[in-house]
Design an enzyme around this catalytic site. Sequence first.
Site, PDB file in Angstrom:
ATOM      1  N   TYR A  47      22.756  63.971  31.353  1.00  0.00           N
ATOM      2  CA  TYR A  47      23.804  64.224  32.347  1.00  0.00           C
ATOM      3  C   TYR A  47      23.270  64.570  33.731  1.00  0.00           C
ATOM      4  O   TYR A  47      24.031  64.616  34.683  1.00  0.00           O
ATOM      5  CB  TYR A  47      24.716  65.360  31.856  1.00  0.00           C
ATOM      6  N   LYS A  62      17.819  65.620  17.516  1.00  0.00           N
ATOM      7  CA  LYS A  62      17.237  64.386  16.980  1.00  0.00           C
ATOM      8  C   LYS A  62      15.733  64.488  17.175  1.00  0.00           C
ATOM      9  O   LYS A  62      15.086  63.635  17.776  1.00  0.00           O
ATOM     10  CB  LYS A  62      17.847  63.183  17.727  1.00  0.00           C
ATOM     11  N   ASP A 116      22.823  62.662  13.497  1.00  0.00           N
ATOM     12  CA  ASP A 116      23.492  61.620  12.698  1.00  0.00           C
ATOM     13  C   ASP A 116      24.034  62.233  11.408  1.00  0.00           C
ATOM     14  O   ASP A 116      25.195  62.033  11.033  1.00  0.00           O
ATOM     15  CB  ASP A 116      22.567  60.417  12.443  1.00  0.00           C
ATOM     16  N   ASP A 129      28.764  66.332  23.381  1.00  0.00           N
ATOM     17  CA  ASP A 129      29.918  65.542  23.825  1.00  0.00           C
ATOM     18  C   ASP A 129      30.428  64.697  22.661  1.00  0.00           C
ATOM     19  O   ASP A 129      31.628  64.669  22.371  1.00  0.00           O
ATOM     20  CB  ASP A 129      29.497  64.640  24.996  1.00  0.00           C
ATOM     21  N   ASP A 155      34.180  65.157  19.918  1.00  0.00           N
ATOM     22  CA  ASP A 155      35.337  64.266  19.737  1.00  0.00           C
ATOM     23  C   ASP A 155      35.594  64.082  18.239  1.00  0.00           C
ATOM     24  O   ASP A 155      36.741  64.052  17.789  1.00  0.00           O
ATOM     25  CB  ASP A 155      35.128  62.907  20.418  1.00  0.00           C
TER      26      ASP A 155
HETATM   27  C1  IPM Z   1      34.068  65.711  28.136  1.00  0.00           C
HETATM   28  C2  IPM Z   1      34.029  64.377  28.852  1.00  0.00           C
HETATM   29  C3  IPM Z   1      33.014  64.437  29.987  1.00  0.00           C
HETATM   30  C4  IPM Z   1      31.643  64.676  29.369  1.00  0.00           C
HETATM   31  C5  IPM Z   1      32.967  63.206  30.911  1.00  0.00           C
HETATM   32  C6  IPM Z   1      34.328  62.829  31.418  1.00  0.00           C
HETATM   33  C7  IPM Z   1      32.019  63.431  32.051  1.00  0.00           C
HETATM   34  O1  IPM Z   1      33.754  63.342  27.968  1.00  0.00           O
HETATM   35  O2  IPM Z   1      34.408  66.712  28.786  1.00  0.00           O
HETATM   36  O3  IPM Z   1      33.799  65.746  26.939  1.00  0.00           O
HETATM   37  O4  IPM Z   1      30.953  63.712  28.975  1.00  0.00           O
HETATM   38  O5  IPM Z   1      31.244  65.827  29.283  1.00  0.00           O
HETATM   39 MN    MN Z   2      33.736  63.986  25.882  1.00  0.00          MN
END
Ligand code: IPM
Ligand code: MN
Length: 349
Positions: free
Chosen positions: A135, A187, A220, A244, A248
């Site tokens: 990042y 990793k 993984d 990140d 999700d």
């Molecule tokens: C999150 C988003 C951000 C990240 C993006 C939009 C920069 O995916 O907040 O999880 O990767 O951190």
């Molecule tokens: Mn994200």
Amino acid sequence: MLKIAVIPGDGIGPEVVREGLKVLAAAAKAADVKYDTVEYDFGGDRYLASGEVLPKGALEELAQFDAIYLGAVGHPEVAPGILEKELLLAIRFGLDQYVNLRPIKLYPGVWTPIKDKGPEEIDFVVVRENTEDMYVGTGGFTHYGTPQEVATQVAVYTRRGTERVIRYAFELARKRNRKKKLTMVDKSNVLTYGHDLWVRTFAEVGEEYPDIEKDHAYVDATCMWMVKNPEWFDVIVTTNMFGDIITDLGAMVQGGMGIAASGNINPEGVSMFEPIHGSAPKYAGLNKANPMAAICAVQMLLEHVGATEAAERVEKAIADVLASGRIPDLSAGKCPPTSEIGDMVAEAV
Ligand code: IPM
Ligand code: MN
Ligand code: NAD
């Protein structure tokens, strides 16, 4: 007087933030918290109109608040990366919010795609490093657009950056006082420089925490364990990019993007709270997005600034509304209208 900067942002950001603010108002009233908000129009529309993402002095101004509340960034007419980097990452990096705290908690009454797992099994926190890794934006192209093109995107890890987030995670495992277990996710079997630094730092810092069980999993395999045995986790600490991705997955495990919230924490400075979802442009302006994630972010904000009673009221209201079965499906378009969910939680508060 609590001073909160509000950045509704793009897409569904403004409509979910509106509901979050509704709940904040109710909680502040009930718990007698005095607060003031200042709204900022940062985002895609402002950029398209002015060519500017964050105006000069914006970070210094944001640094004066007690907390920042953000909706989402990302605009279909703005090239990917501009708003993400110059707005969201600019704040995370600029205010040195080095911890991205992402609770994965399944509330009673919420559906999870994981068969045979419930609230007892799904309750952990991901501590995502938030200022390093891929990042940082180091890299570039040579021979751009030619068959010989070379692109690099460098992952940067520093001893200081690694150590401070790992220490935060150990402290959190201690404070949560549940399984008292910290799992480092990396990793290191392939990233033998950067993640070797993580492994060594984890071992060294871990010596200061004899009361915390140390565990390790490759990223993984973590994706597999999060689905198969989510109850193994208490606190996870991981790098920015992996954090990140796995959050999700974590969002789905706890019921979906409609409920997953996060805090970008600078323990010595100003922190920013936001849902983990993005601007979901296809739902923007339709009153179909679920504001629960944004409401959970308000709960985290209140807890962080020490408005404990208000935070507890919001948490209980969220739990009550979810347990009542009035939101049988958390997904956008299938949940009740955005504004009604905000009303439900505000009333429960
Ligand atoms: C999150 C988003 C951000 C990240 C993006 C939009 C920069 O995916 O907040 O999880 O990767 O951190
Ligand atoms: Mn994200
Ligand atoms: P997204 O999170 O915006 O949407 C993906 C899907 O998640 C949606 O189609 C929807 O099904 C679901 N979803 C999202 N928010 C929801 C809500 N409140 N309630 C119910 N369901 C919800 O991710 P994307 O489509 O990959 O990205 C869209 C834009 O958002 C991009 O510009 C991206 O860069 C940006 N983004 C911003 C942030 C942030 O501001 N922190 C986070 C992720 C993505």
